[in-house]
Design a protein around this motif. Structure first.
Motif, PDB file in Angstrom:
ATOM      1  N   ARG A  82      94.414  55.248  55.859  1.00  0.00           N
ATOM      2  CA  ARG A  82      93.064  55.501  55.325  1.00  0.00           C
ATOM      3  C   ARG A  82      92.178  55.952  56.476  1.00  0.00           C
ATOM      4  NH1 ARG A  82      95.704  55.625  51.631  1.00  0.00           N
ATOM      5  NH2 ARG A  82      95.784  54.296  49.794  1.00  0.00           N
TER       6      ARG A  82
ATOM      7  N   ASN B  30     105.349  55.954  56.885  1.00  0.00           N
ATOM      8  CA  ASN B  30     105.469  57.373  56.526  1.00  0.00           C
ATOM      9  C   ASN B  30     105.286  58.233  57.767  1.00  0.00           C
ATOM     10  OD1 ASN B  30     105.447  57.452  53.430  1.00  0.00           O
ATOM     11  ND2 ASN B  30     103.749  56.081  53.935  1.00  0.00           N
TER      12      ASN B  30
ATOM     13  N   ASP C 101     111.616  60.005  50.862  1.00  0.00           N
ATOM     14  CA  ASP C 101     110.464  59.814  49.986  1.00  0.00           C
ATOM     15  C   ASP C 101     110.413  60.918  48.932  1.00  0.00           C
ATOM     16  OD1 ASP C 101     108.175  58.559  49.155  1.00  0.00           O
ATOM     17  OD2 ASP C 101     107.137  58.735  51.067  1.00  0.00           O
TER      18      ASP C 101
ATOM     19  N   GLU D  25     103.961  51.416  36.871  1.00  0.00           N
ATOM     20  CA  GLU D  25     102.608  51.025  36.456  1.00  0.00           C
ATOM     21  C   GLU D  25     102.566  50.013  35.321  1.00  0.00           C
ATOM     22  OE1 GLU D  25     100.167  54.493  35.881  1.00  0.00           O
ATOM     23  OE2 GLU D  25     100.228  55.004  38.016  1.00  0.00           O
TER      24      GLU D  25
ATOM     25  N   PHE E  52     101.456  50.166  40.889  1.00  0.00           N
ATOM     26  CA  PHE E  52     100.281  49.414  40.468  1.00  0.00           C
ATOM     27  C   PHE E  52     100.622  48.212  39.582  1.00  0.00           C
ATOM     28  CE2 PHE E  52      97.638  53.574  40.918  1.00  0.00           C
ATOM     29  CZ  PHE E  52      97.796  53.488  42.293  1.00  0.00           C
TER      30      PHE E  52
HETATM   31  P1  C2E Z   1     103.704  58.345  49.340  1.00  0.00           P
HETATM   32  O1  C2E Z   1     104.340  57.959  50.629  1.00  0.00           O
HETATM   33  O2  C2E Z   1     104.596  58.754  48.226  1.00  0.00           O
HETATM   34  O3  C2E Z   1     102.804  57.096  48.972  1.00  0.00           O
HETATM   35  C1  C2E Z   1     102.600  56.641  47.655  1.00  0.00           C
HETATM   36  C2  C2E Z   1     101.274  57.086  47.133  1.00  0.00           C
HETATM   37  O4  C2E Z   1     101.204  56.769  45.740  1.00  0.00           O
HETATM   38  C3  C2E Z   1     100.099  56.330  47.761  1.00  0.00           C
HETATM   39  O5  C2E Z   1      98.963  57.200  47.746  1.00  0.00           O
HETATM   40  C4  C2E Z   1      99.908  55.159  46.798  1.00  0.00           C
HETATM   41  O6  C2E Z   1      98.614  54.622  46.818  1.00  0.00           O
HETATM   42  C5  C2E Z   1     100.189  55.841  45.483  1.00  0.00           C
HETATM   43  N1  C2E Z   1     100.706  54.889  44.481  1.00  0.00           N
HETATM   44  C6  C2E Z   1     101.391  53.756  44.712  1.00  0.00           C
HETATM   45  N2  C2E Z   1     101.708  53.149  43.548  1.00  0.00           N
HETATM   46  C7  C2E Z   1     101.231  53.917  42.552  1.00  0.00           C
HETATM   47  C8  C2E Z   1     101.259  53.823  41.114  1.00  0.00           C
HETATM   48  O7  C2E Z   1     101.806  52.891  40.516  1.00  0.00           O
HETATM   49  N3  C2E Z   1     100.679  54.837  40.425  1.00  0.00           N
HETATM   50  C9  C2E Z   1     100.070  55.882  41.057  1.00  0.00           C
HETATM   51  N4  C2E Z   1      99.487  56.816  40.286  1.00  0.00           N
HETATM   52  N5  C2E Z   1     100.019  56.013  42.399  1.00  0.00           N
HETATM   53  C10 C2E Z   1     100.599  55.035  43.143  1.00  0.00           C
HETATM   54  P2  C2E Z   1      98.179  57.532  49.084  1.00  0.00           P
HETATM   55  O8  C2E Z   1      97.970  56.312  49.890  1.00  0.00           O
HETATM   56  O9  C2E Z   1      97.003  58.342  48.672  1.00  0.00           O
HETATM   57  O10 C2E Z   1      99.186  58.441  49.922  1.00  0.00           O
HETATM   58  C11 C2E Z   1      99.513  59.739  49.511  1.00  0.00           C
HETATM   59  C12 C2E Z   1     100.546  60.350  50.422  1.00  0.00           C
HETATM   60  O11 C2E Z   1     100.003  60.594  51.728  1.00  0.00           O
HETATM   61  C13 C2E Z   1     101.760  59.450  50.664  1.00  0.00           C
HETATM   62  O12 C2E Z   1     102.624  59.535  49.581  1.00  0.00           O
HETATM   63  C14 C2E Z   1     102.302  60.029  51.957  1.00  0.00           C
HETATM   64  O13 C2E Z   1     103.073  61.186  51.697  1.00  0.00           O
HETATM   65  C15 C2E Z   1     101.042  60.449  52.690  1.00  0.00           C
HETATM   66  N6  C2E Z   1     100.691  59.382  53.652  1.00  0.00           N
HETATM   67  C16 C2E Z   1     100.085  58.201  53.421  1.00  0.00           C
HETATM   68  N7  C2E Z   1      99.969  57.476  54.566  1.00  0.00           N
HETATM   69  C17 C2E Z   1     100.549  58.220  55.542  1.00  0.00           C
HETATM   70  C18 C2E Z   1     100.776  58.014  56.954  1.00  0.00           C
HETATM   71  O14 C2E Z   1     100.463  56.970  57.541  1.00  0.00           O
HETATM   72  N8  C2E Z   1     101.378  59.028  57.657  1.00  0.00           N
HETATM   73  C19 C2E Z   1     101.786  60.178  57.051  1.00  0.00           C
HETATM   74  N9  C2E Z   1     102.377  61.119  57.804  1.00  0.00           N
HETATM   75  N10 C2E Z   1     101.631  60.385  55.715  1.00  0.00           N
HETATM   76  C20 C2E Z   1     101.013  59.429  54.971  1.00  0.00           C
END
Ligand code: C2E
Ligand code: CA
Ligand code: CA
Length: 345
Positions: free
Chosen positions: A130, A185, A247, A307, A326
């Motif tokens: 974040r 990640n 992933d 979910e 979720f």
């Molecule tokens: P991801 O690794 O596939 O992470 C899962 C995303 O889906 C997360 O969004 C999470 O909040 C969301 N999610 C989890 N459970 C559910 C659910 O039940 N329903 C729905 N609709 N969504 C769910 P977030 O945190 O916005 O992250 C989005 C993407 O950003 C991640 O996908 C990852 O590819 C990238 N990301 C996040 N943190 C990092 C990081 O520290 N470094 C890097 N390089 N990429 C990151």
């Protein structure tokens, strides 16, 4: 890249006639020594003084329009538009925010617990990035990571995340006797970065974290089959002893043969397959197939984006090992995670 300057046009649309003539030159390919090479061009057009008033800005905007052409269908031209201008401005703002966030400690990590499907206990935690920079208000990693990748800032961000995730793991283990893995990640960009494994190694040593407690997640789309550096990086990470998760599995359209060659420990079924899965015959079939693929190859399978309870039950009945989403928990702040989940351990 070439620049064509048209100082004598009467109106902006005249530029499109020139662009069309240039594109037509490529029709049918170009013959060199009896061999025809199929080459295409993408053209971006910006107009003085409507789109920009300085040479630098004019070229910069033509460049942005060219990328729009590339993203659309290639072999075409695009004018610089208000929409491109807005996207460009937003990207610049995000870039500024990311640089500021790195120097001013405006990044933080939230925790997404990962559960064993059979008994709903926590087996691991995924850290998600974040950013509190005011420039990035309301903008999540889905939007800022691509900008970080395009500008190269991602390498510093990935190292920041690993460094902080390892510190977080130490606290979870010492204070709460947490036994699970921490899942981190990383950007696909790192697979082409030959220095990445040694940086990970240094951080593991610096924090005295044992590699078997760490899992690196990389999206399936990041794999470039046949790319030497990509393979070397994955092998080097594997040799360090950290595990590797693929992933967004199922969205990469890649050949499955790479699963034989790569040291993959986990498949994370992409959340789009989980949405409304219980009402969709095809999605059910895909998930069951990935679960048995994992079973047969000895690779752990995790479902993300779970979910509701019906989906959780479906996964349990079909032998999926782990899940997150979720239904189990949203991503939570570290203090909340500790208070809510770790007192039970
Ligand atoms: P991801 O690794 O596939 O992470 C899962 C995303 O889906 C997360 O969004 C999470 O909040 C969301 N999610 C989890 N459970 C559910 C659910 O039940 N329903 C729905 N609709 N969504 C769910 P977030 O945190 O916005 O992250 C989005 C993407 O950003 C991640 O996908 C990852 O590819 C990238 N990301 C996040 N943190 C990092 C990081 O520290 N470094 C890097 N390089 N990429 C990151
Ligand atoms: Ca992930
Ligand atoms: Ca994912």
């Amino acid at each position: 890249e070439f620049v064509v300057l048209l100082p004598n046009i009467k109106e902006p649309l005249d530029a499109s006639a020139v662009a069309t003539r240039v594109l037509n030159l490529f029709d049918g390919g170009l013959e060199v020594d009896g061999v025809t090479h199929m080459i295409y061009a993408s053209i971006g057009i910006s107009v003085y003084p409507d789109d920009a008033t300085t040479p630098t800005e004019l070229i910069h905007h033509a460049d942005a329009a060219m990328y729009d052409a590339k993203n659309n269908s290639r072999n075409c031209f695009r004018f610089f538009t208000q929409k491109i201008a807005d996207t460009l401005r937003q990207r610049q703002q995000i870039e500024k925010g990311l640089r500021e966030a790195l120097s001013e400690e405006q990044f933080s990590l939230v925790y997404m617990p990962i559960f064993d499907c059979k008994n709903n206990t926590i087996v691991a935690v995924e850290v998600l990035l974040r950013c509190q920079s005011p420039e990035l208000k309301g903008i999540g990693p889905d939007q800022f990571i691509p900008v970080a990748e395009a500008t190269g800032i991602i390498k510093d961000i990935d190292l920041w995340v690993i460094d902080n995730a390892l510190q977080a793991l130490i606290i979870l283990r010492k204070k709460h006797y947490f036994k699970g893995k921490i899942c981190i990640n990383i950007s696909g960009v790192e697979l082409l970065n030959e220095h990445f494994p040694s940086k990970v190694k240094n951080l593991l040593e610096q924090h005295k974290v044992s590699p078997e407690n760490v899992e690196i997640e990389v999206t399936e789309t990041a794999f470039i089959a046949d790319n030497e550096t990509c393979l070397e990086t994955l092998k080097a990470l594997n040799e360090l002893g950290v595990s590797l998760a693929l992933d967004d599995f199922g969205t990469g359209y890649s050949s499955l043969s790479y699963l034989q060659e790569l040291p993959v420990d986990e498949l994370k079924i992409d959340k789009r397959f989980l949405r409304d899965v219980t009402q969709n015959h095809e999605k059910k079939a895909i998930i069951k197939t990935i679960i048995s693929l994992g079973e047969n190859l000895g690779i752990r399978v995790l479902a993300e984006g779970v979910e509701d309870v019906i989906t959780a039950d479906f996964l349990k009945e079909n032998g999926c090992e782990c899940a997150q989403g979720f239904f189990y928990s949203k991503a939570v702040h570290p203090e909340m995670f500790e208070a809510q989940y770790l007192h039970q351990l």
